[in-house]
Design a protein around this motif. Structure first.
Motif, PDB file in Angstrom:
ATOM      1  N   GLY A  80      -5.103   4.048   2.892  1.00 43.24           N
ATOM      2  CA  GLY A  80      -4.418   4.871   2.047  1.00 43.24           C
ATOM      3  C   GLY A  80      -4.158   6.287   2.290  1.00 43.24           C
ATOM      4  N   GLU A 139       0.823  -1.384   0.135  1.00 41.58           N
ATOM      5  CA  GLU A 139       0.034   0.013  -0.077  1.00 41.58           C
ATOM      6  C   GLU A 139       0.806   1.395   0.032  1.00 41.58           C
ATOM      7  OE1 GLU A 139      -4.052   1.646   2.524  1.00 41.58           O
ATOM      8  OE2 GLU A 139      -2.693   0.059   3.154  1.00 41.58           O
ATOM      9  N   SER A 140       0.319   2.172  -0.818  1.00 41.84           N
ATOM     10  CA  SER A 140       1.078   3.463  -0.796  1.00 41.84           C
ATOM     11  C   SER A 140       0.437   4.676  -0.069  1.00 41.84           C
ATOM     12  CB  SER A 140       1.428   3.887  -2.327  1.00 41.84           C
ATOM     13  OG  SER A 140       1.991   5.062  -2.684  1.00 41.84           O
ATOM     14  N   PHE A 141       1.141   5.374   0.559  1.00 38.07           N
ATOM     15  CA  PHE A 141       0.576   6.577   1.242  1.00 38.07           C
ATOM     16  C   PHE A 141       1.126   7.845   0.829  1.00 38.07           C
ATOM     17  CE2 PHE A 141      -0.112   2.807   4.069  1.00 38.07           C
ATOM     18  CZ  PHE A 141      -1.353   3.229   4.739  1.00 38.07           C
TER      19      PHE A 141
END
Length: 581
Positions: free
Chosen positions: A575, A557-559
């Motif tokens: 997210g 997961e990208s933040f």
């Protein structure tokens, strides 16, 4: 290519001659200069704040002046854990005992952080004041109820403290099926979700099967001597330990899957610290175990509920010359900012630590001499970490030391000391370090026989502090009084599909043109538990470009970009980077 690199390193650094008649593995290593020190100032300054902070516990671990058995020599771990969920790190200190007239007051103790730089002893109220021969400690929310639980290893039955969420714990080891055998000497432990079902499983390491009635007396054999001096026996010559893997059934209990998982496929070793993380980059947590005077273990997760030991094949079983070492502690980090997890391992006196550089695909190269960490082979190394001490964006090394033979204090013929100072190595970049111990503040001037060390920001001021166990002495609290304009970021994870504490996650932060990686671990250093929040020094970078999380569930997961000098809460599946309360 990897083989060629390893052969070249071996040729450039001829092996030392090991002393195999000793009870402990040692290599007769000589100090290797790391060259002229840079003129860069080192701004992290460590002061021992334990007395003023109220951490008044004195560790009891056998006789202070003479050790009859190896049980008295290895000491214990410590833990930073926010047991009450108030955002402040509390201190849990594991205590030992004595064979002669055990002191019932010598118990493990829990100190609550008051948020003002001090601690309050809450041992009795929390229900964790057990006496006995305590060793390692690990932490994680095994029942996913939102409160972090503790597991404490002992000689004899171990303890599983379930956090009630109301300021206390309930001991559940026997009911949960994880107490272990009455004759086992459990040294370390690590919570790990090895099958990615969202529930934390438990690995325990056994140092050996110890029985004082059958253990030879000091000086009885060649494995009961140190450079001609009669000392306690072992570990060589004493019964081996092992490892046990418990699968979390989701109803508060565990089942022993050591045989079916392949953990018991390897035998005959003396196990200490276990670190569980995805070292191979395939999304499944592996397990690395530092072993004393026997080959280390590297259990690669096959993704089907089983493990295979590939320590020798991956370069993690021995030192760069193929020798066994007296492995103690493990530091897990990313010292060259390539986004992959590297390993530093401490060893016995007369040897170098290992600096295992992750080359990718689960292959490692020991670069200790080229890295500049061959300067202090005279120390017995224990607690250690790869951690950014001055927030310049490069992970440094903090290591605590201490010999196992207090009898050395009365020996003039052997140029070694029982009480030893810690060491600090500054990361220069490019895979190089330099010894800056003399620049790191008055705390590093102390000489103790130290063992466990836990790393975390107890005063929430943006820099890393260190909690240390000292043999038959007071605890140390090395508060970092960093005076720097360098920026930092602290990341706290909350699992939803994954276990709630997100143990086993790997966090990668992109800032200032570099990518740093840190793992969320249940145990590291020397049989200790550090802050579950991941700390990143950022140097002059004024913003974080991206945060990438590899969750224990297998999700990546990208933040989005975030500010600096703050703590963020990242919740799996959302997210969004939230300001941590």
């Amino acid at each position: 290519m990897v083989l060629a690199v390893l052969l070249a390193a071996w040729a450039a650094e001829p092996p030392c001659a090991p002393l195999r008649a000793q009870g402990q593995a040692t290599q007769r290593a000589s100090a290797v200069s790391s060259g002229k020190r840079s003129d860069k100032p080192f701004l992290a300054k460590f002061v021992d704040a334990a007395p003023a902070a109220g951490l008044d516990m004195r560790f009891v671990y056998g006789d202070a002046k003479s050790k009859q058995y190896i049980m008295e020599a290895n000491g214990s771990g410590v833990a930073w854990v926010d047991y009450d969920g108030d955002g402040r790190l509390d201190a849990f200190l594991v205590n030992g005992s004595t064979f002669d007239a055990p002191d019932a007051k010598a118990v493990s103790r829990l100190f609550r952080n008051d948020g003002k730089g001090g601690f309050e002893d809450v041992t009795a109220a929390a229900g964790v004041g057990r006496s006995g021969w305590g060793t390692g400690v690990c932490a994680g929310d095994y029942d996913n109820d939102g409160s972090t639980d503790l597991y404490v290893a002992y000689w004899g039955a171990n303890a599983l403290y379930r956090n009630t969420g109301k300021g206390g714990f309930q001991e559940q080891a026997a009911q949960a099926g994880v107490a272990g055998g009455a004759d086992e000497w459990t040294s370390g432990c690590a919570f790990v979700d090895f099958d990615r079902d969202g529930l934390l499983d438990l690995l325990t390491t056994q140092y050996q099967r110890f029985d004082p009635k059958t253990t030879p007396k000091a000086g009885a054999t060649s494995t009961c001597q140190w450079k001609g001096m009669p000392v306690f026996c072992g570990p060589r010559g004493l019964p081996y330990g092992g490892a046990t893997l418990y699968h979390n059934k989701g109803d508060g209990s565990f089942e022993d899957v050591s045989e079916t998982s392949g953990i018991r496929s390897v035998r005959s070793y003396y196990a200490f610290t276990a670190a569980a993380a995805d070292f191979t980059g395939d999304g499944w947590p592996d397990i690395y175990v530092a072993c004393d005077s026997t080959p280390n273990l590297f259990f690669i997760n096959n993704g089907d509920g089983t493990f295979t030991d590939f320590a020798t094949e991956t370069g993690l079983g021995f030192n760069e010359h193929g020798n066994e070492q007296g492995g103690m502690g493990l530091g897990i980090g990313d010292f060259d900012n390539d986004g992959q997890l590297d390993i530093i391992k401490t060893n016995f006196a007369g040897d170098y630590p290992n600096v295992y550089h992750n080359l990718g695909d689960g292959i490692f190269e020991d670069i200790v001499i080229r890295a500049g960490l061959g300067a202090n082979p005279q120390y017995v190394g224990w607690g250690v970490q790869l951690i950014d001490l001055d927030n310049d964006g490069l992970q440094d090394v903090f290591q605590v030391n201490g010999h196992v033979y207090p009898e050395l204090d009365a020996q003039k013929a052997i140029d070694e000391a029982f009480r030893q100072p810690g060491v600090v190595y500054r990361n220069l970049g490019g895979g190089r370090f330099e010894d800056v111990t003399d620049l790191a503040g008055p705390g590093l001037e102390q000489k103790r026989s130290s063992r466990g060390a836990a790393f975390g920001d107890f005063d929430n001021d943006g820099d890393i502090d260190v909690l240390v166990m000292n043999m038959n002495d007071q605890a140390s609290l090395f508060r970092n009084d960093l005076d720097s304009s360098n920026h930092w970021l602290r990341v706290k994870l909350r699992g939803t599909t994954s276990n709630r504490d997100a143990v086993g996650s790997v966090i990668r932060v992109k800032a200032g043109g570099a990518t740093q990686a840190r793992a969320v671990l249940s145990q590291d250093s020397y049989i200790s538990h550090s802050d579950l929040r991941a700390h990143f020094g950022l140097g002059a970078a004024q913003k974080v470009n991206a945060i990438l999380v590899q969750w224990p569930s297998g999700r990546s997961e990208s933040f989005p970009a975030a500010g600096v000098d703050r703590e963020l809460l990242l919740v799996e599946g959302e997210g969004e980077a939230l300001a941590s309360p």
